[in-house]
Design a protein around this motif. Structure first.
Motif, PDB file in Angstrom:
ATOM      1  N   GLY A  62      35.066  58.851  24.955  1.00 56.02           N
ATOM      2  CA  GLY A  62      35.385  57.616  25.662  1.00 56.02           C
ATOM      3  C   GLY A  62      36.855  57.365  25.865  1.00 56.02           C
ATOM      4  N   ARG A  63      37.704  58.296  25.478  1.00 56.08           N
ATOM      5  CA  ARG A  63      39.143  58.056  25.594  1.00 56.08           C
ATOM      6  C   ARG A  63      39.626  58.224  27.039  1.00 56.08           C
ATOM      7  NH1 ARG A  63      41.556  57.063  20.916  1.00 56.08           N
ATOM      8  NH2 ARG A  63      40.563  57.729  18.965  1.00 56.08           N
ATOM      9  N   TRP A  64      39.146  59.231  27.720  1.00 50.60           N
ATOM     10  CA  TRP A  64      39.497  59.392  29.129  1.00 50.60           C
ATOM     11  C   TRP A  64      38.520  58.574  29.967  1.00 50.60           C
ATOM     12  CZ3 TRP A  64      43.897  61.406  30.791  1.00 50.60           C
ATOM     13  CH2 TRP A  64      44.577  62.318  29.974  1.00 50.60           C
ATOM     14  N   PHE A  65      39.029  57.835  30.948  1.00 51.38           N
ATOM     15  CA  PHE A  65      38.175  56.977  31.752  1.00 51.38           C
ATOM     16  C   PHE A  65      38.770  56.809  33.147  1.00 51.38           C
ATOM     17  CE2 PHE A  65      41.236  54.308  29.559  1.00 51.38           C
ATOM     18  CZ  PHE A  65      41.691  53.438  30.543  1.00 51.38           C
ATOM     19  N   MET A  66      37.942  56.314  34.065  1.00 54.39           N
ATOM     20  CA  MET A  66      38.366  56.023  35.429  1.00 54.39           C
ATOM     21  C   MET A  66      38.205  54.532  35.692  1.00 54.39           C
ATOM     22  SD  MET A  66      37.002  57.498  39.108  1.00 54.39           S
ATOM     23  CE  MET A  66      35.490  56.514  39.109  1.00 54.39           C
ATOM     24  N   PRO A  67      39.300  53.762  35.797  1.00 56.44           N
ATOM     25  CA  PRO A  67      39.180  52.351  36.165  1.00 56.44           C
ATOM     26  C   PRO A  67      38.944  52.206  37.661  1.00 56.44           C
ATOM     27  CG  PRO A  67      41.492  52.931  35.916  1.00 56.44           C
ATOM     28  CD  PRO A  67      40.700  54.172  35.569  1.00 56.44           C
ATOM     29  N   TYR A  68      38.208  51.161  38.041  1.00 56.31           N
ATOM     30  CA  TYR A  68      37.987  50.889  39.459  1.00 56.31           C
ATOM     31  C   TYR A  68      37.916  49.388  39.678  1.00 56.31           C
ATOM     32  CZ  TYR A  68      33.113  50.304  37.979  1.00 56.31           C
ATOM     33  OH  TYR A  68      31.967  49.881  37.345  1.00 56.31           O
ATOM     34  N   TYR A  69      38.211  48.971  40.909  1.00 59.86           N
ATOM     35  CA  TYR A  69      38.249  47.549  41.234  1.00 59.86           C
ATOM     36  C   TYR A  69      38.125  47.404  42.746  1.00 59.86           C
ATOM     37  CZ  TYR A  69      40.227  42.813  41.784  1.00 59.86           C
ATOM     38  OH  TYR A  69      40.431  41.493  42.103  1.00 59.86           O
ATOM     39  N   LEU A  70      37.354  46.420  43.193  1.00 59.42           N
ATOM     40  CA  LEU A  70      37.236  46.128  44.620  1.00 59.42           C
ATOM     41  C   LEU A  70      36.935  44.650  44.790  1.00 59.42           C
ATOM     42  CD1 LEU A  70      36.983  47.034  47.625  1.00 59.42           C
ATOM     43  CD2 LEU A  70      34.543  47.401  47.175  1.00 59.42           C
ATOM     44  N   ASP A  71      37.715  43.977  45.646  1.00 58.58           N
ATOM     45  CA  ASP A  71      37.397  42.591  45.981  1.00 58.58           C
ATOM     46  C   ASP A  71      37.589  42.358  47.472  1.00 58.58           C
ATOM     47  OD1 ASP A  71      39.989  41.496  46.772  1.00 58.58           O
ATOM     48  OD2 ASP A  71      40.534  41.293  44.667  1.00 58.58           O
ATOM     49  N   ALA A  72      36.988  41.294  47.951  1.00 63.35           N
ATOM     50  CA  ALA A  72      37.156  40.847  49.332  1.00 63.35           C
ATOM     51  C   ALA A  72      37.113  39.338  49.316  1.00 63.35           C
ATOM     52  CB  ALA A  72      36.061  41.413  50.232  1.00 63.35           C
ATOM     53  N   GLY A  73      37.884  38.726  50.222  1.00 63.59           N
ATOM     54  CA  GLY A  73      37.925  37.277  50.233  1.00 63.59           C
ATOM     55  C   GLY A  73      38.389  36.736  51.565  1.00 63.59           C
ATOM     56  N   ALA A  74      38.383  35.411  51.659  1.00 63.06           N
ATOM     57  CA  ALA A  74      38.779  34.751  52.899  1.00 63.06           C
ATOM     58  C   ALA A  74      39.221  33.338  52.584  1.00 63.06           C
ATOM     59  CB  ALA A  74      37.625  34.733  53.894  1.00 63.06           C
ATOM     60  N   GLY A  75      40.021  32.807  53.498  1.00 60.62           N
ATOM     61  CA  GLY A  75      40.439  31.416  53.460  1.00 60.62           C
ATOM     62  C   GLY A  75      40.453  30.901  54.876  1.00 60.62           C
ATOM     63  N   SER A  76      41.174  29.833  55.111  1.00 59.27           N
ATOM     64  CA  SER A  76      41.288  29.343  56.473  1.00 59.27           C
ATOM     65  C   SER A  76      42.200  30.268  57.261  1.00 59.27           C
ATOM     66  CB  SER A  76      41.859  27.913  56.470  1.00 59.27           C
ATOM     67  OG  SER A  76      43.140  27.894  55.865  1.00 59.27           O
ATOM     68  N   GLN A  77      41.672  30.851  58.311  1.00 61.53           N
ATOM     69  CA  GLN A  77      42.430  31.670  59.259  1.00 61.53           C
ATOM     70  C   GLN A  77      42.909  33.010  58.701  1.00 61.53           C
ATOM     71  OE1 GLN A  77      45.591  29.081  60.545  1.00 61.53           O
ATOM     72  NE2 GLN A  77      44.205  27.631  61.514  1.00 61.53           N
ATOM     73  N   ASN A  78      42.277  33.521  57.654  1.00 65.02           N
ATOM     74  CA  ASN A  78      42.701  34.831  57.157  1.00 65.02           C
ATOM     75  C   ASN A  78      41.609  35.491  56.324  1.00 65.02           C
ATOM     76  OD1 ASN A  78      43.412  33.062  54.685  1.00 65.02           O
ATOM     77  ND2 ASN A  78      43.760  35.145  53.939  1.00 65.02           N
ATOM     78  N   THR A  79      41.745  36.793  56.160  1.00 61.05           N
ATOM     79  CA  THR A  79      40.914  37.570  55.240  1.00 61.05           C
ATOM     80  C   THR A  79      41.840  38.395  54.344  1.00 61.05           C
ATOM     81  OG1 THR A  79      40.726  39.392  56.827  1.00 61.05           O
ATOM     82  CG2 THR A  79      38.973  37.734  56.828  1.00 61.05           C
TER      83      THR A  79
END
Length: 278
Positions: free
Chosen positions: A210-227
């Protein structure tokens, strides 16, 4: 305060030192038992890191009220902005109890004197173009706050789903000389936005211990007039005291142009960090 050139050298030095840790797993701390962050107790971590992204920024500004404005298309790489870096700061943290956690990430970068990508300005109905010498600068504050829940765990691997918010403060400055006006004129566009985000994150174990690992992350979002969206993937090694990771990270914003000059911003590049548990 250290000079911008000195800060650039320190940034490169820190990246090299963390990179050396990442590829040198030999340590007496390796023999310590591996921490179980899912044991139901509170666990806290803090991760200072160095990120050297290539920066893409498109902004429409209105120097001297020029009709329809001018569009600056900045494309800046670490080798061009480090010597003009005023300051940079990167820090992430997490508080976890069992399958639940709260995490945050904050980054700040400020630099000037970058190629703005602007050409001489056309004069409709007139011959030639106005000479226009310019440079761009960026100041960025990005804060992410979210709560997560682990929905799958197996050995050293786990998957979290999360929801939260991200704040962007981005100031793009255009410094220019426009004949026959005086030197050292400037125009700027400032954006302050909160966006809601959802996503997944976690790690995949790459070794039996368990010492070697692959981190990963993904997000998506929005507000007024943007993504906005953000993603990262990399590799890491767990010591007795914490983790060292090397990742490829992308953070992007896109605005629809209503009151924001058609702003687009993207930060893409390698980051190296050290996570300390307590």
């Amino acid at each position: 305060m250290a000079s911008a050139k000195g800060l650039g050298k320190c940034t490169v030095g820190a990246l090299g030192a963390l990179g050396l840790l990442a590829v040198t797993p030999g340590s007496a701390a390796e023999n310590q038992p591996r921490m179980d962050i899912f044991d139901g107790q509170w666990h806290f971590s803090v991760t200072p890191y160095v990120w050297l992204p290539t920066i893409y920024n498109t902004t429409t500004l209105n120097p001297l009220g020029i009709s329809n404005g001018v569009t600056s298309k900045l494309h800046s790489t670490p080798d061009t902005y480090l010597h003009n870096l005023s300051f940079a700061f990167f820090l992430a943290g997490e508080a976890r109890k069992g399958d639940w956690s709260l995490f945050s990430d904050y980054l700040y970068m400020k630099f000037d004197h970058q190629n703005s990508g602007l050409k001489p300005i056309d004069r409709p109905g007139a011959a030639g173009a106005l000479p226009f010498d310019s440079s761009s600068g960026i100041q960025s504050n990005v804060l992410t706050l979210a709560g997560s829940h682990s929905v799958w765990r197996k050995g050293a691997s786990h998957l979290d789903v999360f929801a939260g918010t991200r704040y962007l403060n981005l100031v793009t400055t255009l410094n220019y000389n426009l004949f026959p006006f005086p030197d050292n004129l400037n125009a700027s566009v400032s954006v302050n936005k909160w966006d809601g985000i959802v996503g997944v994150k976690g790690r995949i174990g790459l070794s039996e211990d368990g010492r070697w690992f692959m981190p990963y992350y993904l997000d998506a979002g929005a507000g007024s007039q943007n993504t906005t969206w953000q993603a990262l993937v990399g590799t890491g090694y767990r010591y007795g005291w914490g983790d060292v990771t090397v990742i490829l990270r992308n953070l992007s914003y896109n605005f629809d142009g209503k009151g924001h000059g058609g702003l687009d911003a993207r930060f893409t590049g390698l980051a190296v960090g050290a996570t300390f548990f307590f």
